[in-house]
Scaffold this active site. Sequence first.
Site, PDB file in Angstrom:
ATOM      1  N   ASN A 489       0.862  -1.184   0.000  1.00 25.31           N
ATOM      2  CA  ASN A 489       0.000   0.000   0.000  1.00 25.31           C
ATOM      3  C   ASN A 489       0.896   1.229   0.000  1.00 25.31           C
ATOM      4  OD1 ASN A 489      -1.723   2.126   0.503  1.00 25.31           O
ATOM      5  ND2 ASN A 489      -3.040   0.936   1.862  1.00 25.31           N
ATOM      6  N   ASP A 490       1.166   1.707  -1.177  1.00 21.56           N
ATOM      7  CA  ASP A 490       2.075   2.833  -1.380  1.00 21.56           C
ATOM      8  C   ASP A 490       1.655   4.078  -0.623  1.00 21.56           C
ATOM      9  OD1 ASP A 490       4.332   2.392  -2.843  1.00 21.56           O
ATOM     10  OD2 ASP A 490       3.329   2.557  -4.784  1.00 21.56           O
ATOM     11  N   CYS A 491       0.445   4.083  -0.148  1.00 20.67           N
ATOM     12  CA  CYS A 491      -0.098   5.280   0.489  1.00 20.67           C
ATOM     13  C   CYS A 491      -0.110   5.190   2.001  1.00 20.67           C
ATOM     14  CB  CYS A 491      -1.506   5.533  -0.027  1.00 20.67           C
ATOM     15  SG  CYS A 491      -1.482   5.823  -1.785  1.00 20.67           S
ATOM     16  N   ASN A 493       2.077   5.774   4.453  1.00 18.86           N
ATOM     17  CA  ASN A 493       3.415   6.368   4.560  1.00 18.86           C
ATOM     18  C   ASN A 493       3.654   6.753   6.017  1.00 18.86           C
ATOM     19  OD1 ASN A 493       2.043   7.994   1.825  1.00 18.86           O
ATOM     20  ND2 ASN A 493       3.503   6.318   1.596  1.00 18.86           N
ATOM     21  N   GLN A 506       5.589   9.320  -0.897  1.00 19.48           N
ATOM     22  CA  GLN A 506       6.391   8.104  -0.858  1.00 19.48           C
ATOM     23  C   GLN A 506       7.825   8.390  -0.426  1.00 19.48           C
ATOM     24  OE1 GLN A 506       3.974   8.075  -3.587  1.00 19.48           O
ATOM     25  NE2 GLN A 506       2.896   6.756  -2.165  1.00 19.48           N
TER      26      GLN A 506
END
Length: 818
Positions: A489-491, A493, A506
């Site tokens: 889940n690149d989001c 963070n 990111q």
Amino acid sequence: MNPYGYFDDEAREYVITRPDTPLPWINYLGAEDFFGIISNCAGGYSFYRDARMRRLTRYRYNSVPLDSNGRLLYIRDGETCWNPSWRPTRTDLDSYECRHGMGYTRIAGQKNSVSVSSTFFVPLGQTCEVWDLRIANMSAHTKTIQLYGFVEWCLWDAMDDASNFQRNYSTGQVEVEPQVIYHVTEYRERRNHFAYFASSVPTSGFDTDRNAFVGLYDGYNRPRAVAQGHCSGSIAHGWHPVGAHQIDITLEPGQEKRLHFLLGYAENPDDRKFAAGEVRPGQQAINKAPFELVRAALADSASIDRAFAELKDYWAGLLSIYAVDIDEPHVSRMVNTWNQYQCMVTLNMSRSASYFESGIGRGMGYRDSNQDLLGVVHMQPARARQRLLDLAATQLSDGTCFHQYQPLTKKGNSEVGGGFNDDPLWLPLAVYAYIAETGDTEILAASCAYADKPDSGSTLLDHLELSMDYTLRNLGPHALPLIGHADWNDCLNLNCFSTTPGESFQCAGDIGGSNAESVMIAGLFCMACDKMSGIYDAIGRRVAAVIVLASRDRMRQAVRDGGWDGDWFLRAYDAYGHKIGSASCDEGQIFIESQGWGVLGGVGLEDGQARKALDSVNERLATPNGIILQQPAYSKYHVELGEVTSYPPGYKENAGIFTHNNTWIQCAEALLGNGDRAYEYYLAICPSKKEEQIDTYRCEPYVYSQMTAGPDSPTPGEAKNAFLTGTAAWSFVAIAQYILGVTPTLEGLRIDPCIPRDWKGYRVTRKFRGKTYVIDVANPNGVSRGVKKLVVDGRAIDGTLIPLGEGGETVNVACELG
Ligand code: BGC
Ligand code: NOJ
């Protein structure tokens, strides 16, 4: 049901019956080096290898009207100007049809008794696209019409092309010969490549200067040359070079004429860039030899037909490796055609160029491309092998991986860098899949340096071991893997803490010293351990296999100790050590990823934890449109959580239905034996099923979209980001392996279906390690799971594995569930 089109399953085509689809519905041309995206109105662009660095034609993303620019064909018939693909003139057509097929698109339009059919495709082995045209006069009178073919050149680097006008308005250059327009911008200096747009028949005019063809204040909907009925032979000097051919055609009643255009890319060796002579003072003629070869190979309609037939055969071959005969139309068309087709597109594109990916942003993603391989190793083993080595070569010697690389250079993208702590772990999954498919254990010894150490002398196996080690060296306070910039889940963070608008979520923030942990990575690590142990066994390293399984068991324990919330798996711990994805949170109480990966990682299979997690998913996240990423949606921005909270509720990672992770739940349900649910979830996101609600869904119903807006959004059920998503590969894994139950392993082919109880049976044909398996599955007792009888070429076998070597060239397998 769907006013815009229908599936022609027999032809493996999606047929679009009106041009004004809710969004441009696109297709891809090209198989290896030369690619194009093409919409149902022939919009789009072409590029060689890299959509950013070798862009041939210009496209205006986000334009008004939508889908501006592309492969423009104008017909002028008396005073009427029209496009067979409707746009950009939008002259009403008497008939229109677009057929998106496997690597080609055919658009046919008819107006005032003139019909034009245009087939666009890239011949195998060529770096050009063909526009194969048939123009027919359906009237009782002789017709004299003009046909214009048009492209707008992009000055190679699509990013620079869209921003550096102070230079670019002075650099554009062309060279013209009868029937051929060459785009040669920057060829005079450091480039050794050029583009061409050629007509197969003599032309009666051309233009290469955009202003001359279109008119400064006119538009593509009414270009000046077409309106006035002739080109003006303009030569572009700077500004906007284009390629326009005018062809005058007379057709007797009932007569059809055929011609084609070639739009392509060619390179010359540095010492043979130029031909003798100058085009004009200061412009040396280019060496056209590579183009001449292509022109000769594709000179006439017969050679075009041959090239098209080869493309058809190529696809028929690819799609014959896994095929299912089943009485479920959605499964049948997705598995046999569109899902595998989309997998091939993701192999070619990763996340670079689509209607939503501009081609100038992300190149090849490390985690993305590794996962994409899961969907194509059976069709493209040789390319998969190369891709694995390319990907591994972007890993650094400390184990982290460049998150993205540029396809042209294969160099890691240093703006984004590494530090996404799930990245390294996808490599073992992809390598295992490749070896299981091919038996090629030699790839493990292939030499593959680290990105920061060209002389490291390392092998692919070293990369795999380093990947596992990276996780183990980066554990947090709960003995769970540190998340780094983000996991899948690149989001999410957790180390970013960004308050600066526009900053990359990111990459901002200092991840050093933070203890944010990911339960999802823990589950992924456990599966990677299983794969590594299989790989070790295959090369006779039993001790290493045992050790890696011990690491897996420790990680499973860590998840049970620190990663369980009571009714489901926690998602993560943030940088302060607070729980994410817990019933104790105000929002974001349950996330999908850790449920999928907890179960796939084998945590809690025996004591009901796994079952409970999936039941919680069903209760809290499942909707008729698929499973929501998390609930409740975040209502405001949380600096400690990052991008996930930046999206309005219901979109993207903030409680959107992210189809990629839905597939993990499908697999997990199948793993636990619940075939009804696995299939219910499969259908909930199945593109072809979306025809039923297409005006809400809006994206292409033949391929997966990355996400569907969730119930928290104002537009629930609306899809976005079609085509380039890991959903393609994982859906194929879910249906082909987990549900239909045919899975390649290192020891042989495993047959272990997990299906809805009301399925009576089906047949899978699977080519594997040189044999063709014809597998008939029968379900007389209405169960989901459990192989009661497995008969291989007449011989009963215990268990679910057909060992390698068992059976003849065609292996007949009867599998009875019960
Ligand atoms: C998107 C993610 C994507 C990330 C990295 C985000 O804006 O929501 O889906 O993975 O960007 O490009
Ligand atoms: C899309 C990205 O390409 C992928 O790498 C990421 O895992 C998902 N978005 C989820 O954020």
